[in-house]
Motif scaffolding. Structure first.
Motif, mmCIF file in Angstrom:
data_model
loop_
_atom_site.group_PDB
_atom_site.id
_atom_site.type_symbol
_atom_site.label_atom_id
_atom_site.label_comp_id
_atom_site.label_asym_id
_atom_site.label_seq_id
_atom_site.Cartn_x
_atom_site.Cartn_y
_atom_site.Cartn_z
ATOM 1 N N GLU A 145 0.680 -1.383 0.004
ATOM 2 C CA GLU A 145 0.591 -0.319 -0.068
ATOM 3 C C GLU A 145 1.281 1.292 0.418
ATOM 4 O O GLU A 145 0.425 1.997 -0.327
ATOM 5 N N LYS A 172 4.538 -2.096 -12.489
ATOM 6 C CA LYS A 172 3.915 -2.260 -11.067
ATOM 7 C C LYS A 172 4.716 -3.961 -11.850
ATOM 8 O O LYS A 172 3.664 -4.940 -10.385
ATOM 9 N N LEU A 186 3.657 5.316 -6.135
ATOM 10 C CA LEU A 186 3.800 5.230 -7.648
ATOM 11 C C LEU A 186 3.752 5.953 -8.847
ATOM 12 O O LEU A 186 5.188 6.437 -9.400
ATOM 13 N N ASP A 188 1.925 1.530 -3.542
ATOM 14 C CA ASP A 188 1.623 2.400 -4.378
ATOM 15 C C ASP A 188 0.938 3.621 -4.239
ATOM 16 O O ASP A 188 0.683 4.070 -5.077
#
Length: 180
Positions: free
Chosen positions: A120, A144, A126, A123
């Motif tokens: 998390e 990814k 990113l 992410d």
């Protein structure tokens, strides 16, 4: 007894470790072009927008005095540090709802050297990293996929949480842009 436990036993264990797990016995050091650039086991500071950030360290990522800050939950200093880290992480990653920020990005680890963060936390970073590196669509998809492959499961599928080694992820990400 001193000779047995102070000299013989440590030498025996060192020898066994060197024979069975030489990389781990030598600190899981990572080399690039023959030069040591880090260890898989020790967190490093990444503050450039081009890299995923590690969790904060109360000891400045110095492995010699490994340890925590020892601030308790009622400490004003800890509250100020956590609030400053939360604001910085949210602003640099364009996060509006600060409640989605994982705790490992605002609290230092017990050792101050933890090299892992949650998927998390990766992410949430990113978009910042992709923008800073000017990654195109195929590079983002490749990144990814690397993140998915590098996500470690809980130990024995039971202990801990899924996690990603930030140092190894950043090295793999450097290879994406270097190879294209």
């Amino acid at each position: 007894m001193t000779i047995l436990t102070g000299i013989v036993y440590p030498l025996l264990m060192t020898g066994v470790a060197q024979l069975t797990f030489p990389s781990k016995a030598n600190g899981s050091l990572v080399r690039r072009n023959g030069k040591i650039i880090g260890s898989e086991l020790i967190g490093q500071k990444f503050d450039s927008p081009k890299y995923f950030w590690s969790r904060p360290s109360a000891i400045g990522y110095n492995p010699i005095p490994s340890g925590a800050s020892n601030y308790g939950p009622t400490s004003d200093t800890l509250k100020k540090q956590v609030n400053a880290r939360r604001i910085l992480f949210a602003s640099k990653n364009s996060i509006k709802d600060m409640t989605v920020i994982p705790n490992e990005m605002i609290f230092a680890s017990g050792s101050g050297l933890d090299p892992h963060i949650s998927p998390e936390a990766v992410d949430l970073q990113l978009s910042r990293v992709a923008t800073a590196r000017n990654l195109n669509g195929s590079q983002i998809q490749k990144l990814k996929q690397i993140i998915k492959e590098m996500t470690e499961k809980p130990q024995y599928f039971l202990f801990g949480e899924p996690r990603i080694n930030v140092f190894e992820l950043n090295l793999a990400m450097d290879n994406i842009t270097a190879n294209e």
